[in-house]
Design a protein around this motif. Structure first.
Motif, mmCIF file in Angstrom:
data_model
loop_
_atom_site.group_PDB
_atom_site.id
_atom_site.type_symbol
_atom_site.label_atom_id
_atom_site.label_comp_id
_atom_site.label_asym_id
_atom_site.label_seq_id
_atom_site.Cartn_x
_atom_site.Cartn_y
_atom_site.Cartn_z
ATOM 1 N N UNK A 1 0.832 -1.183 0.000
ATOM 2 C CA UNK A 1 0.000 0.000 0.000
ATOM 3 C C UNK A 1 0.875 1.245 0.000
ATOM 4 N N UNK A 2 0.454 2.224 -0.773
ATOM 5 C CA UNK A 2 1.143 3.501 -0.854
ATOM 6 C C UNK A 2 0.344 4.528 -0.052
ATOM 7 N N UNK A 3 1.024 5.283 0.785
ATOM 8 C CA UNK A 3 0.405 6.347 1.565
ATOM 9 C C UNK A 3 0.908 7.668 1.004
ATOM 10 N N UNK A 4 -0.022 8.562 0.725
ATOM 11 C CA UNK A 4 0.316 9.825 0.071
ATOM 12 C C UNK A 4 -0.086 10.991 0.962
ATOM 13 N N UNK A 5 0.859 11.914 1.154
ATOM 14 C CA UNK A 5 0.604 13.163 1.855
ATOM 15 C C UNK A 5 0.885 14.313 0.899
ATOM 16 N N UNK A 6 0.000 15.280 0.861
ATOM 17 C CA UNK A 6 0.232 16.489 0.074
ATOM 18 C C UNK A 6 -0.045 17.676 0.987
ATOM 19 N N UNK A 7 1.001 18.469 1.231
ATOM 20 C CA UNK A 7 0.912 19.654 2.108
ATOM 21 C C UNK A 7 0.737 20.878 1.228
ATOM 22 N N UNK A 8 -0.313 21.647 1.513
ATOM 23 C CA UNK A 8 -0.645 22.801 0.676
ATOM 24 C C UNK A 8 -0.831 24.037 1.539
ATOM 25 N N UNK A 9 -0.174 25.122 1.150
ATOM 26 C CA UNK A 9 -0.313 26.409 1.829
ATOM 27 C C UNK A 9 -1.141 27.323 0.933
ATOM 28 N N UNK A 28 -15.743 11.532 -4.997
ATOM 29 C CA UNK A 28 -15.307 11.033 -6.311
ATOM 30 C C UNK A 28 -13.881 10.475 -6.222
ATOM 31 N N UNK A 29 -13.033 11.145 -5.456
ATOM 32 C CA UNK A 29 -11.655 10.655 -5.275
ATOM 33 C C UNK A 29 -11.687 9.328 -4.533
ATOM 34 N N UNK A 30 -12.472 9.259 -3.464
ATOM 35 C CA UNK A 30 -12.575 8.018 -2.688
ATOM 36 C C UNK A 30 -13.093 6.859 -3.532
ATOM 37 N N UNK A 31 -13.888 7.180 -4.560
ATOM 38 C CA UNK A 31 -14.455 6.144 -5.433
ATOM 39 C C UNK A 31 -13.498 5.700 -6.536
ATOM 40 N N UNK A 32 -12.355 6.359 -6.659
ATOM 41 C CA UNK A 32 -11.384 5.970 -7.684
ATOM 42 C C UNK A 32 -10.841 4.571 -7.376
ATOM 43 N N UNK A 60 0.676 2.674 -9.222
ATOM 44 C CA UNK A 60 -0.093 2.685 -10.474
ATOM 45 C C UNK A 60 -1.500 3.233 -10.239
ATOM 46 N N UNK A 61 -2.151 2.833 -9.154
ATOM 47 C CA UNK A 61 -3.486 3.341 -8.836
ATOM 48 C C UNK A 61 -3.446 4.852 -8.593
ATOM 49 N N UNK A 62 -2.440 5.326 -7.857
ATOM 50 C CA UNK A 62 -2.290 6.758 -7.633
ATOM 51 C C UNK A 62 -2.074 7.482 -8.953
ATOM 52 N N UNK A 63 -1.200 6.939 -9.797
ATOM 53 C CA UNK A 63 -0.926 7.586 -11.077
ATOM 54 C C UNK A 63 -2.145 7.584 -11.996
ATOM 55 N N UNK A 67 -3.666 10.953 -13.511
ATOM 56 C CA UNK A 67 -3.841 11.117 -14.955
ATOM 57 C C UNK A 67 -5.306 11.326 -15.355
ATOM 58 N N UNK A 68 -6.196 11.347 -14.368
ATOM 59 C CA UNK A 68 -7.632 11.416 -14.661
ATOM 60 C C UNK A 68 -8.109 12.859 -14.858
#
Length: 97
Positions: A1-9, A28-32, A60-63, A67-68
């Motif tokens: 499993x890949x865990x992704x964090x994105x920090x945004x200011x 919609x993101x959760x349904x991807x 691959x799932x994240x990418x 790409x969507x």
């Protein structure tokens, strides 16, 4: 499993606008395919800093999501609200509680 964090200011006067964008796209993101978790976090001392935390079955799932059309349209609306460059991290868990 890949865990992704994105920090945004964000620009301080744009945080509500960002939250509206997130709220309209989160389901919609959760349904991807491959997404098993998505949450939005907010810095307790700097309320214009947010972080997304998501779990993906693979890179691959994240990418595929990145790409969507969903990602492209959501990111286009989000990035114009930034006050600083976002930081993204993909990690894997090496210990289990």
């Amino acid at each position: 499993m890949l865990i992704r964090y994105v920090r945004m200011t964000f620009q301080e006067d744009k945080t509500e606008e960002f939250q509206e964008i997130f709220n309209s796209s989160k389901d919609k993101i959760r349904a991807m395919a491959g997404c098993s978790h998505l949450e939005l976090l907010r810095d307790i001392n700097q309320p214009n800093i947010f972080m997304t935390h998501s779990h993906w079955e693979s890179e691959k799932a994240l990418n595929n999501y990145r790409d969507s059309e969903l990602f492209r349209s959501t990111w286009a609306k989000t990035k114009i609200l930034f006050a600083d460059k976002p930081l993204a991290f993909s990690v894997e868990s090496i210990t289990v509680a």
